[in-house]
Design a protein around this motif. Sequence first.
Motif, PDB file in Angstrom:
ATOM      1  N   GLY A 165      -8.739   1.367  14.296  1.00  0.00           N
ATOM      2  CA  GLY A 165      -8.777   0.186  13.444  1.00  0.00           C
ATOM      3  C   GLY A 165      -8.643   0.494  11.976  1.00  0.00           C
ATOM      4  N   SER A 166      -8.107   1.673  11.631  1.00  0.00           N
ATOM      5  CA  SER A 166      -8.052   2.045  10.216  1.00  0.00           C
ATOM      6  C   SER A 166      -6.800   1.531   9.511  1.00  0.00           C
ATOM      7  CB  SER A 166      -8.122   3.566  10.063  1.00  0.00           C
ATOM      8  OG  SER A 166      -6.916   4.175  10.496  1.00  0.00           O
ATOM      9  N   THR A 167      -5.769   1.202  10.280  1.00  0.00           N
ATOM     10  CA  THR A 167      -4.488   0.815   9.689  1.00  0.00           C
ATOM     11  C   THR A 167      -4.047  -0.523  10.253  1.00  0.00           C
ATOM     12  OG1 THR A 167      -3.851   3.133   9.468  1.00  0.00           O
ATOM     13  CG2 THR A 167      -2.080   1.501   9.348  1.00  0.00           C
ATOM     14  N   GLU A 168      -3.607  -1.385   9.368  1.00  0.00           N
ATOM     15  CA  GLU A 168      -3.096  -2.688   9.783  1.00  0.00           C
ATOM     16  C   GLU A 168      -1.576  -2.685   9.652  1.00  0.00           C
ATOM     17  OE1 GLU A 168      -5.277  -6.452   9.151  1.00  0.00           O
ATOM     18  OE2 GLU A 168      -3.624  -6.931   7.769  1.00  0.00           O
ATOM     19  N   VAL A 169      -0.899  -2.981  10.744  1.00  0.00           N
ATOM     20  CA  VAL A 169       0.559  -3.047  10.747  1.00  0.00           C
ATOM     21  C   VAL A 169       0.962  -4.510  10.849  1.00  0.00           C
ATOM     22  CG1 VAL A 169       2.683  -2.374  11.923  1.00  0.00           C
ATOM     23  CG2 VAL A 169       0.761  -0.766  11.791  1.00  0.00           C
ATOM     24  N   ARG A 170       1.700  -4.960   9.838  1.00  0.00           N
ATOM     25  CA  ARG A 170       2.096  -6.360   9.751  1.00  0.00           C
ATOM     26  C   ARG A 170       3.607  -6.478   9.932  1.00  0.00           C
ATOM     27  NH1 ARG A 170      -1.123  -7.386   4.021  1.00  0.00           N
ATOM     28  NH2 ARG A 170      -3.262  -7.214   4.856  1.00  0.00           N
ATOM     29  N   ILE A 171       3.999  -7.351  10.841  1.00  0.00           N
ATOM     30  CA  ILE A 171       5.426  -7.615  11.080  1.00  0.00           C
ATOM     31  C   ILE A 171       5.606  -9.132  11.064  1.00  0.00           C
ATOM     32  CG2 ILE A 171       7.414  -7.057  12.528  1.00  0.00           C
ATOM     33  CD1 ILE A 171       5.374  -5.047  13.952  1.00  0.00           C
TER      34      ILE A 171
END
Length: 265
Positions: free
Chosen positions: A193-199
């Motif tokens: 849960g350390s990185t948020e990937v937004r598309i």
Amino acid sequence: MPTAKKRPRTYDPARTRAAVLAQFGNVREAVAALSPEQLALPTRLGGWTVRELVAHIGMALTAIERALALPEPAKQDAVLLDWAFATSANSAAIDDFSRRLGREHPDLDTYLADIERHLTEQLDAHPGTRLLATNVGALPLADYLVTRTVELVVHTDDLNAAVPGLDIPYDRQALAACTRLLADALAVKAPGGSTEVRIPPYAVVQCVEGPRHTRGTPPNVVETDPLTWLRLATGRTSWKDAVGEAKVSASGERADLRGLLPLMS
């Protein structure tokens, strides 16, 4: 190979069906207008011509017919996201089959029209719960149909790259399903849960081990558009090139995803 423990999201079967048929219709319409010279153009896929790529797209949909011809498995023993990590296992056989289909079907318009008709009939005749024996195990037809949006959208992009000015449109729901499946595959490959990937506008996932973000602006954020994402996820473009061309924005010490990509090859 990563194993999906559970399906992270559900897909509406009616919308998936409509998306598959709409995107296949987009491909059919474009292919019907191609000249013999355009069909002979090379693609970025292992020496395939445009003709062989079109034959492969048809093969990806007739996989449903081939699976329905087999006895129905007794129980489901795979989940949708398992498929994303198993596509390279039969690459040699797929290559041979696609090349043979390209030779056997000189009239691609008739070939694709027959596939569209048969697929529509099969989807009318079988419920989404009908189990299919696939390369990853037994999956419901409704789930397997989601994988066909990936085949169609990714290979539509391949066709557009191969034929200057082709510009086959992307059905919005097909592009959304493809984007979400590949985003969820990243979360399975790199849980955390350390990185948020937004598309945007289709998907946001949390991934990569490390301190979990709970509120405010995440410390590690990756953002890109759907087409760049599917190219990254399938190895059509590299992380370095996408960042260098400003197709991806990445901030934070855990926002470098190059070691996790591609997801499919």
